[in-house]
Design a protein around this motif. Structure first.
Motif, PDB file in Angstrom:
ATOM      1  N   ALA A 157       7.927  -0.542   7.818  1.00 25.64           N
ATOM      2  CA  ALA A 157       7.987  -1.855   7.173  1.00 25.64           C
ATOM      3  C   ALA A 157       6.699  -2.159   6.410  1.00 25.64           C
ATOM      4  N   ALA A 158       5.582  -1.592   6.849  1.00 27.14           N
ATOM      5  CA  ALA A 158       4.305  -1.783   6.166  1.00 27.14           C
ATOM      6  C   ALA A 158       4.149  -0.825   4.984  1.00 27.14           C
ATOM      7  N   GLY A 159       5.150   0.018   4.756  1.00 23.64           N
ATOM      8  CA  GLY A 159       5.107   0.941   3.634  1.00 23.64           C
ATOM      9  C   GLY A 159       4.337   2.219   3.908  1.00 23.64           C
ATOM     10  N   LEU A 160       4.097   2.510   5.182  1.00 26.20           N
ATOM     11  CA  LEU A 160       3.382   3.735   5.531  1.00 26.20           C
ATOM     12  C   LEU A 160       4.362   4.906   5.600  1.00 26.20           C
ATOM     13  N   PRO A 161       3.913   6.085   5.222  1.00 29.95           N
ATOM     14  CA  PRO A 161       4.796   7.258   5.273  1.00 29.95           C
ATOM     15  C   PRO A 161       4.946   7.762   6.709  1.00 29.95           C
ATOM     16  N   VAL A 162       6.013   7.365   7.339  1.00 32.02           N
ATOM     17  CA  VAL A 162       6.311   7.804   8.703  1.00 32.02           C
ATOM     18  C   VAL A 162       7.704   8.416   8.716  1.00 32.02           C
ATOM     19  N   ASN A 217      -6.558   3.337   3.001  1.00 31.87           N
ATOM     20  CA  ASN A 217      -5.487   2.520   2.420  1.00 31.87           C
ATOM     21  C   ASN A 217      -4.335   2.321   3.396  1.00 31.87           C
ATOM     22  N   ALA A 218      -4.020   3.342   4.174  1.00 33.50           N
ATOM     23  CA  ALA A 218      -2.966   3.208   5.177  1.00 33.50           C
ATOM     24  C   ALA A 218      -3.356   2.180   6.229  1.00 33.50           C
ATOM     25  N   LEU A 219      -4.592   2.193   6.665  1.00 36.66           N
ATOM     26  CA  LEU A 219      -5.056   1.208   7.653  1.00 36.66           C
ATOM     27  C   LEU A 219      -5.016  -0.206   7.089  1.00 36.66           C
ATOM     28  N   ILE A 220      -5.390  -0.366   5.835  1.00 39.05           N
ATOM     29  CA  ILE A 220      -5.357  -1.678   5.212  1.00 39.05           C
ATOM     30  C   ILE A 220      -3.917  -2.182   5.109  1.00 39.05           C
ATOM     31  N   ARG A 221      -2.986  -1.319   4.670  1.00 38.63           N
ATOM     32  CA  ARG A 221      -1.569  -1.730   4.582  1.00 38.63           C
ATOM     33  C   ARG A 221      -1.020  -2.120   5.938  1.00 38.63           C
ATOM     34  N   LEU A 222      -1.428  -1.410   6.964  1.00 33.21           N
ATOM     35  CA  LEU A 222      -0.936  -1.691   8.310  1.00 33.21           C
ATOM     36  C   LEU A 222      -1.382  -3.062   8.808  1.00 33.21           C
TER      37      LEU A 222
END
Length: 124
Positions: free
Chosen positions: A71-76, A117-122
């Motif tokens: 949902a946060a747009g991270l590639p999982v 950037n992934a941490l910021i999006r999260l």
């Protein structure tokens, strides 16, 4: 699929397309947990099998976090199928290149920027 036990093989055959009956199975590097990961490949597609003992791992938290991160747009990886009581999860395959590999290949700045950037999006 010969290096997987029979119940997992049967479960996979029920959850993969028919052409996946002839899979190449590769064990992936272990992490600091009881989970085991396998890349399942045909000529046309690949998936990840996660074998995660429910008596030793918080599989409910894994599922919850996968949803939150997506949902946060991270590639999982997407959870394509699950047999939660056995700890079996069929996941989409994001590929073989991870942050560690990118960093080791000398792509330090891009790897660190992607991680930050992934941490910021999260956190948004």
């Amino acid at each position: 699929m010969t290096n997987l036990n029979t119940p997992i093989r049967e479960w996979l055959l029920d959850n993969l397309p028919p052409e996946a009956a002839q899979l190449n199975v590769t064990a992936l590097a272990a992490e600091a947990s009881f989970r085991q990961f396998y890349r399942l490949q045909t000529d046309a597609a690949s998936w990840i099998l996660m074998d995660s003992p429910p008596d030793k791992e918080r599989n409910d938290a894994f599922c919850d976090l996968a949803e939150i991160f997506a949902a946060a747009g991270l590639p999982v990886p997407r959870i394509l199928a699950a047999q939660a009581d056995a700890g079996w999860f069929l996941l989409s395959d994001l590929g073989a290149r991870d942050f560690e590999a990118a960093y080791a290949d000398g792509d330090h700045d891009a790897a660190l920027a992607a991680a930050i950037n992934a941490l910021i999006r999260l956190q948004r």
